[in-house]
Design a protein around this motif. Sequence first.
Motif, PDB file in Angstrom:
ATOM      1  N   VAL A 109      -2.983  -1.444   0.610  1.00  0.00           N
ATOM      2  CA  VAL A 109      -2.202  -2.493  -0.155  1.00  0.00           C
ATOM      3  C   VAL A 109      -1.503  -3.378   1.055  1.00  0.00           C
ATOM      4  N   HIS A 110      -1.394  -2.880   2.255  1.00  0.00           N
ATOM      5  CA  HIS A 110      -0.464  -3.623   3.131  1.00  0.00           C
ATOM      6  C   HIS A 110      -1.106  -2.910   4.465  1.00  0.00           C
ATOM      7  N   SER A 111      -0.559  -3.595   5.406  1.00  0.00           N
ATOM      8  CA  SER A 111      -1.005  -3.196   6.715  1.00  0.00           C
ATOM      9  C   SER A 111      -0.240  -1.837   7.044  1.00  0.00           C
ATOM     10  N   ARG A 112       0.715  -1.393   6.394  1.00  0.00           N
ATOM     11  CA  ARG A 112       1.279  -0.195   6.655  1.00  0.00           C
ATOM     12  C   ARG A 112       1.458   0.784   5.418  1.00  0.00           C
ATOM     13  N   VAL A 113       0.960   0.447   4.480  1.00  0.00           N
ATOM     14  CA  VAL A 113       1.271   0.932   2.941  1.00  0.00           C
ATOM     15  C   VAL A 113      -0.023   1.257   2.467  1.00  0.00           C
ATOM     16  N   ARG A 114      -0.147   2.492   1.866  1.00  0.00           N
ATOM     17  CA  ARG A 114      -1.445   2.729   1.168  1.00  0.00           C
ATOM     18  C   ARG A 114      -0.958   3.623  -0.172  1.00  0.00           C
ATOM     19  N   THR A 115      -1.663   3.135  -1.352  1.00  0.00           N
ATOM     20  CA  THR A 115      -1.702   4.263  -2.410  1.00  0.00           C
ATOM     21  C   THR A 115      -3.036   4.916  -2.638  1.00  0.00           C
ATOM     22  N   CYS A 116      -2.700   6.245  -2.703  1.00  0.00           N
ATOM     23  CA  CYS A 116      -3.809   7.231  -2.537  1.00  0.00           C
ATOM     24  C   CYS A 116      -3.989   7.949  -4.073  1.00  0.00           C
ATOM     25  N   PHE A 117      -5.160   8.492  -4.332  1.00  0.00           N
ATOM     26  CA  PHE A 117      -5.461   9.256  -5.565  1.00  0.00           C
ATOM     27  C   PHE A 117      -5.993  10.740  -5.180  1.00  0.00           C
ATOM     28  N   PRO A 118      -5.031  11.584  -4.426  1.00  0.00           N
ATOM     29  CA  PRO A 118      -5.539  12.720  -4.046  1.00  0.00           C
ATOM     30  C   PRO A 118      -6.153  13.897  -5.060  1.00  0.00           C
ATOM     31  N   VAL A 119      -7.270  14.515  -4.685  1.00  0.00           N
ATOM     32  CA  VAL A 119      -7.606  15.610  -5.676  1.00  0.00           C
ATOM     33  C   VAL A 119      -7.676  16.970  -4.648  1.00  0.00           C
ATOM     34  N   ALA A 120      -6.816  17.857  -5.125  1.00  0.00           N
ATOM     35  CA  ALA A 120      -6.531  19.149  -4.400  1.00  0.00           C
ATOM     36  C   ALA A 120      -7.079  20.403  -5.348  1.00  0.00           C
TER      37      ALA A 120
END
Length: 345
Positions: A253-264
């Motif tokens: 979403v930005h050069s330094r920010v991410r939104t993730c959807f982990p599956v563990a």
Amino acid sequence: MRRAYADLLTLALVMLAPPAMADDAPTAPRVAFRLEYAAPSGAQCPASSALAELTSAKFRYDAFPDAARASLSVTVRRAAGRLEAALVARDDQGAVQWEETATPRWKCDELVEDVALMIYARFMTPKGETPEAWTLLVSQEPSQAPAPLRAPSPAPSPPRAPEPFASQPPLPATPTPRVPEPPFRRELSVAFVVGLLDTPATALGGAIQAAARWPWFSLGVEVRGAVDHRGEVAGDPVRLWLGGLTGIPCLVVHSRVRTCFPVAGGFLQATGGEKLVFRTGTIQPFAGSGLRVSYDQPLSQALWLRAHGEVLLRMKGALLGNSPRSAWESPVVLPSLAIGIMWSP
């Protein structure tokens, strides 16, 4: 007497002759700009002098003199995790005559090399043609002073025969072709992890992650391990180990920010005192999925400090205890925090 008249006639002809022409031909018209260069802080970009040297080397003269009429601005900016450059050329009246955007690059020095090549490709003038008028460097005509009389030059010496074993001039070096970059950026990170509710007490451990990042998306795999030395169930001390594997798709979403959807998914192993009876065995599987938000702070061109917070929703949790009333079960919401180092060549 006749010889004296001949000498006087020769001297008069020499004095009345027009001045000799200059040996050097006038300089060919040259393209020139005043360079305006800007780059964001922390991008590890070369100085403006480096761009000027790269470009001038292609033109084979100083393409950015202070006396140039036209101007060329090069603005480096961040774009979806990479760096791109906006080029705008203006005439002496400030009107935009050309603008272009360089292809985004991961490294700023490679971007600057591309910019120099773009400038040369756009304004290079084939031999025999005249550059665009608005790009020309205004130069003053040299004043023409009468050339002094010169003594007659001696007769040229006869040409020398070529030496039989003269060495041939070295051939120009062939430029090494640039290896094309992969469409993604490789990332490898290690982190210290704190699992707040994964076990009866706080679990501490570490994680190793490998990922591939595109301009707007990344996909990674993480191996995590943690241990809880201080947990208790119904007053009995218990020690638990966690080991798991997590798939991590993310949106940049930005050069330094991410939104993730982990599956563990993984396993929990527990050991305890003699009074503790595990209801489903000492090794139990667990699984969950949720949301992770990460932030990357650059430390150098290839090294980043990464921190993230994560919340997993339990799909399958561990259950242990010595009676149904005192059993401990994994909470539905499993938060965790991590901080580490990410390396991206």
